[in-house]
Design a protein around this motif. Structure first.
Motif, PDB file in Angstrom:
ATOM      1  N   LEU A  22       0.821  -1.210   0.000  1.00  0.00           N
ATOM      2  CA  LEU A  22       0.000   0.000   0.000  1.00  0.00           C
ATOM      3  C   LEU A  22       0.857   1.263   0.000  1.00  0.00           C
ATOM      4  O   LEU A  22       0.624   2.195  -0.785  1.00  0.00           O
ATOM      5  CB  LEU A  22      -0.934  -0.005   1.209  1.00  0.00           C
ATOM      6  N   PHE A  33      -5.842   8.616   2.807  1.00  0.00           N
ATOM      7  CA  PHE A  33      -6.198   7.321   2.226  1.00  0.00           C
ATOM      8  C   PHE A  33      -5.295   6.215   2.766  1.00  0.00           C
ATOM      9  O   PHE A  33      -5.761   5.132   3.129  1.00  0.00           O
ATOM     10  CB  PHE A  33      -6.088   7.388   0.700  1.00  0.00           C
ATOM     11  N   LYS A  34      -4.005   6.493   2.830  1.00  0.00           N
ATOM     12  CA  LYS A  34      -3.021   5.483   3.236  1.00  0.00           C
ATOM     13  C   LYS A  34      -3.259   4.990   4.658  1.00  0.00           C
ATOM     14  O   LYS A  34      -3.103   3.798   4.948  1.00  0.00           O
ATOM     15  CB  LYS A  34      -1.615   6.069   3.092  1.00  0.00           C
ATOM     16  N   GLY A  76      -7.875   3.321   2.896  1.00  0.00           N
ATOM     17  CA  GLY A  76      -6.937   2.542   2.094  1.00  0.00           C
ATOM     18  C   GLY A  76      -6.356   1.375   2.867  1.00  0.00           C
ATOM     19  O   GLY A  76      -6.180   0.278   2.326  1.00  0.00           O
ATOM     20  N   HIS A  93      -6.878  -2.492   1.886  1.00  0.00           N
ATOM     21  CA  HIS A  93      -5.698  -3.319   1.635  1.00  0.00           C
ATOM     22  C   HIS A  93      -5.757  -4.609   2.449  1.00  0.00           C
ATOM     23  O   HIS A  93      -5.379  -5.682   1.960  1.00  0.00           O
ATOM     24  CB  HIS A  93      -4.433  -2.531   1.978  1.00  0.00           C
TER      25      HIS A  93
END
Length: 250
Positions: free
Chosen positions: A45, A75-76, A80, A84
């Motif tokens: 990611l 997002f990370k 996200g 992931h």
């Protein structure tokens, strides 16, 4: 698609359908050899976000890039991260194919555009160099027998792997095939790429036959190997080759 070993007239083909059942199957290598090394790993990611930002930087001004960088950060470490983890779980449940396979197939199945070469793969066949082999009946009979030969060979596990050779004059030979058999299946694709040779994923080959597309709310492909009918389509008409004839050929 495989061509019959001999060119024959429609009458001769019709008389020899039973004999076609005894034709020797071709191919020497198991179709699943090395496919484990073809499976795509779930990308990292953090690395994906970094690569996304690197791709955006040349086309955005400083203010736009700062906003994109901030959104990427949220997002990370937000949705996200959750997505992931779900993707990793999905990948663990389907070790027989790459994590992207189902999503890729569904993207095509969901299309409602007219069938066209830009969105759907379709085979195209050149005319036979022998003019007498190009009449419709002979052509269809040849293709039918060749299709059944391909099906039998695939189900017997004897279909030769599909391989893309960038330099076939160097690698598309018996010496290369014998040498590659001694390499571990987990490393065979990496080893082949060193000499610009790339094995292709054949995990979907079973859908070449006995498979239909059902366009419902959630599109699906249904495969039923118990069915034994060959369908032809011409001039807005569907025609089927009788099941007993297929059984005689196969």
């Amino acid at each position: 698609m495989l061509e019959p070993k001999q060119d024959r007239s429609a009458e001769e083909l019709g008389e020899s359908l039973v004999n076609e059942a005894t034709m020797k199957e071709i191919g020497q290598t198991e179709p699943d050899g090395g496919e484990a090394s073809l499976l795509l790993p779930v990308p990292d990611l953090i690395d994906s976000v970094r690569r996304h930002l690197n791709a955006q930087k040349p086309i955005l001004d400083d203010d736009q890039f700062r906003k994109t960088e901030l959104l990427s950060h949220f997002f990370k470490y937000g949705i996200g991260k959750d997505l992931h983890e779900e993707l990793g779980t999905l990948d663990e449940l389907h070790q027989d194919t790459s994590y992207i396979s189902a999503m890729w197939i569904e993207a095509f199945l969901a299309l409602r555009d007219s069938i066209a070469f830009h969105s759907n793969a379709a085979p195209a066949f050149q005319a036979n160099p022998k003019p007498e082999q190009n009449d419709q009946l002979t052509r269809v009979t040849n293709l039918t027998i060749s299709s059944i030969q391909l099906l039998k060979t695939f189900r017997a596990g004897s279909l030769e792997p599909e391989v893309m050779h960038l330099y076939p004059e160097k690698t598309d030979n018996e010496q290369f095939k014998k040498l590659i058999q001694f390499i571990s299946p987990d490393l065979v694709c990496m080893a082949a790429s060193v000499v610009s040779t790339y094995p292709l994923d054949m995990s979907q080959f079973y859908r070449l036959f006995n498979t239909t597309h059902i366009p419902l709310n959630k599109d699906d492909l249904v495969t039923d190997e118990s069915r034994c009918t060959f369908w032809c389509y011409e001039m807005e008409m569907f025609m089927s080759l009788m099941s007993w004839m297929i059984m005689v050929i196969s």
